[in-house]
Design a protein around this motif. Structure first.
Motif, short mmCIF file in Angstrom:
data_model
loop_
_atom_site.label_atom_id
_atom_site.label_comp_id
_atom_site.label_asym_id
_atom_site.label_seq_id
_atom_site.Cartn_x
_atom_site.Cartn_y
_atom_site.Cartn_z
N THR A 35 108.54 2.44 31.97
CA THR A 35 108.03 1.19 31.40
C THR A 35 106.54 1.34 31.10
O THR A 35 105.76 1.78 31.96
N LEU A 36 106.16 0.97 29.90
CA LEU A 36 104.78 1.09 29.46
C LEU A 36 104.20 -0.29 29.20
O LEU A 36 104.81 -1.10 28.50
N PRO A 37 103.01 -0.60 29.74
CA PRO A 37 102.38 -1.90 29.49
C PRO A 37 102.12 -2.10 28.00
O PRO A 37 101.90 -1.14 27.25
N SER A 38 102.14 -3.34 27.53
CA SER A 38 101.94 -3.62 26.11
C SER A 38 100.58 -3.12 25.63
O SER A 38 100.46 -2.60 24.51
N ALA A 39 99.54 -3.25 26.47
CA ALA A 39 98.21 -2.78 26.08
C ALA A 39 98.20 -1.27 25.92
O ALA A 39 97.52 -0.72 25.05
N TYR A 40 98.97 -0.61 26.76
CA TYR A 40 99.10 0.85 26.73
C TYR A 40 99.71 1.29 25.41
O TYR A 40 99.25 2.22 24.75
N VAL A 41 100.77 0.58 24.99
CA VAL A 41 101.45 0.90 23.74
C VAL A 41 100.58 0.54 22.54
O VAL A 41 100.49 1.27 21.55
N LYS A 42 99.89 -0.59 22.63
CA LYS A 42 99.02 -1.03 21.53
C LYS A 42 97.92 -0.02 21.27
O LYS A 42 97.58 0.25 20.11
N ALA A 43 97.37 0.55 22.32
CA ALA A 43 96.25 1.48 22.18
C ALA A 43 96.70 2.85 21.71
O ALA A 43 95.89 3.65 21.25
N ASN A 44 97.99 3.16 21.85
CA ASN A 44 98.50 4.48 21.48
C ASN A 44 99.66 4.32 20.50
O ASN A 44 100.81 4.14 20.91
N PRO A 45 99.39 4.40 19.19
CA PRO A 45 100.45 4.20 18.20
C PRO A 45 101.64 5.12 18.36
O PRO A 45 102.76 4.77 17.98
N HIS A 46 101.43 6.30 18.93
CA HIS A 46 102.53 7.26 19.07
C HIS A 46 103.58 6.78 20.08
O HIS A 46 104.67 7.35 20.15
N LEU A 47 103.27 5.75 20.85
CA LEU A 47 104.23 5.23 21.82
C LEU A 47 104.99 4.02 21.31
O LEU A 47 105.87 3.51 21.99
N ARG A 48 104.64 3.54 20.12
CA ARG A 48 105.30 2.34 19.60
C ARG A 48 106.73 2.65 19.20
O ARG A 48 107.03 3.71 18.63
N PRO A 49 107.67 1.73 19.48
CA PRO A 49 109.06 1.97 19.11
C PRO A 49 109.28 1.87 17.60
O PRO A 49 108.53 1.20 16.88
N ILE A 50 110.31 2.53 17.14
CA ILE A 50 110.76 2.43 15.75
C ILE A 50 111.95 1.47 15.71
O ILE A 50 112.93 1.67 16.44
#
Length: 543
Positions: free
Chosen positions: A390-405
């Motif tokens: 599980t990744l925090p939303s801020a973590y995903v927001k700051a790293n585009p490579h972690l965003r879901p498709i």
């Protein structure tokens, strides 16, 4: 299984010009390789960096035409002792001494013999193109000067004819009209007869051959007035009293590329989801920098980001070789050659994804080790391992490579998927329409990362505002499973994927698949597309 000899990522760049404005330009190539340590995640065990930076000389021909005055007046004294024997040489003798010193100095300066061509022209009442010589033809050049001495002085002093013959010499030598072409025009400085169009002849030589023309007066008895008419250098015509002074004017010391340091920049996200950067500088004299005849290198430099970059995440590693500024372009600043690594580490399904089982679709987070799943190639198979991150939303927001498709319902065809499907960027989807067979010769389909299918409408990158949970699922081999009706890969242990797991997840997976500790990975279920290959699938399959 195939031997992958550890987890690696390689980046290369070739043909980068260094010192392009100097008299000795080179082109450099750089290859950098990242290797994770013992399958460890970047934030836990770190990784190793190797770099190989090599240079190659860029051929840059220089054509020099030495124009020697052999008129009758060159038999007079130059007023200067050029040899130091206590006697003043004649002007012709001084010219021949200067020409020989010029040739010898180009040899001594270390210039590539094939890049320097020196032509000889003599002029008096008319002019003669004597010949052209590269730096391996020292004996021939010296003999040509001796022949000029034997012929002796005589006749008028026709500057116009000498300048015209310099153009003939460039033609005879095969010089490039847009290349580096130099004229060394020597004389006592007294053209005869009068009325010559010296300026016109000089301008024509400059226009036709991009020539730099240096007017040289030999000895104390020479005059510079007429020589300044033909000279187009910034300093004007020069009076010289030795061959060495002529060398200082004409021969530029050969420059050498000045390598300064390697710079390594690691960019990622810390445990709070904030950007984290680590910079490493290795000067040329650092023990980790190896200097060879071909260039500079780093061999397996261990890098530990201070445990501040937790897995899973993507990192960017930028490796830069830095050179001092181009000596031919003062004020231009340092010169660089750069390779960049973007290392993907997350490959998995999002929460809620319905996976086909013998009893029907089941949400992936409800599956457990030992549950049976329907696969495309091997029927019903048991889950050997399953894990979630599980990744925090801020973590995903700051790293585009972690965003879901997000693959919307029906984006890949009727009921494909049966409802919206979310996967990580690098999660591979099986494409087995005409594109797979025509483009890649695989009628059974190819596996391509989800992000390569994005089309800004039915398949997009999401920007979640809530935490994102990814679930990993592995079988006895790499499988194609049915997720919301879409054929997609299972977790593929090996290469970079293990490095994207937390420490406990790695330990658990390696206990189940101990052979992975020996540097092996399972064969892929299909051909896996990368980079430009995958971009070809952007073509509409129904077009």
């Amino acid at each position: 299984m195939v031997d992958v000899t550890g987890n690696t990522d390689e980046a290369s760049v070739t043909g980068v010009p260094i010192d392009p404005a100097s008299n000795n330009p080179i082109e450099v190539s750089q290859t950098s390789t990242l290797q994770t340590v013992e399958n460890g995640g970047v934030g836990e065990d770190g990784f190793e960096v190797s770099v190989n930076l090599t240079g190659a000389n860029v051929e840059e021909r220089i054509d020099i035409t030495v124009v020697i005055d052999t008129s009758g007046s060159t038999g007079d004294s130059s007023g200067t002792d050029f040899t130091g024997d206590g006697n003043d040489e004649t002007i012709l003798e001084a010219e021949l001494i200067a020409a020989q010193v010029l040739f010898d100095e180009y040899v001594a300066a270390g210039y590539d013999p094939s890049e320097i061509n020196i032509s000889l022209v003599t002029y008096s009442s008319d002019a003669t193109y004597v010949g052209s010589f590269d730096l391996t033809q020292g004996d021939e050049f010296t003999q040509a000067l001796q022949d000029i001495a034997d012929d002796g002085p005589g006749g008028a002093t026709n500057y116009e004819a000498g300048l015209d013959a310099a153009g003939d010499a460039f033609t005879g030598a095969g010089a490039d009209p847009n290349g580096t072409n130099v004229v060394v025009f020597m004389s006592d400085g007294f053209p005869f007869p009068g009325g010559q169009d010296i300026a016109g002849a000089s301008q024509a030589l400059e226009d036709d051959w991009n020539a730099v023309i240096s007017g040289i007066g030999l000895g104390a008895n020479s005059s510079l007035d007429a020589l300044n008419i033909l000279d187009n250098t910034a300093d004007g015509a020069e009076q010289v009293f030795s061959g060495e002074e002529l060398v200082d004017i004409i021969v530029e010391p050969l420059t050498t590329a000045d390598f300064l340091q390697f710079e390594i920049l690691i960019e990622g996200i810390d445990e709070n989801g904030d950007p984290f950067t680590q910079a490493i500088t290795l000067p040329e004299d650092d023990p980790n920098v190896i200097t060879t005849q071909l260039g500079w290198s780093i061999d397996c430099l261990p890098i530990d980001p201070d445990n501040q970059m937790p897995a899973p995440q993507d990192i960017t590693v930028t490796v830069t070789g830095v050179f001092a500024e181009d000596p031919g372009n003062p004020g231009s600043g340092p010169q660089t050659v750069t390779t960049v690594h973007n290392v993907p580490l997350v490959i998995c399904f999002a929460l809620g994804t319905q996976i086909l089982t013998p009893t029907g679709p089941i949400a992936i987070e409800e599956l457990e080790i030992g549950d049976r799943v329907v696969t495309r190639d091997h029927g019903v198979q048991k889950i050997r391992w399953i894990g979630a991150t599980t990744l925090p939303s801020a973590y995903v927001k700051a790293n585009p490579h972690l965003r879901p498709i997000l693959i919307r319902k029906g984006a890949l065809g009727p009921d494909m998927p049966e409802q919206d499907l979310r996967v990580s960027r690098q999660h591979r989807i099986l494409v087995r329409d005409w594109r797979a067979e025509v483009m890649f010769g695989d009628p059974d389909g190819v596996l391509t990362p989800a992000f390569t299918l994005c089309n800004d409408s039915t398949i997009i990158e999401e920007r979640p505002t809530a935490p994102v949970t990814y679930v990993h699922m592995a079988f006895d081999q790499h499988e194609v499973v049915y997720a919301e009706g879409v054929e997609a890969e299972s977790f593929h242990p090996g290469e970079r994927t293990i490095a994207g797991l937390s420490g406990p997840q790695q330990k658990e997976l390696l206990e189940l698949f101990p052979e992975l500790q020996e540097g092996y990975a399972y064969e892929a279920a299909r051909k896996e597309l990368r980079g430009k290959e995958a971009s070809l699938l952007a073509i509409d399959p129904d077009a």
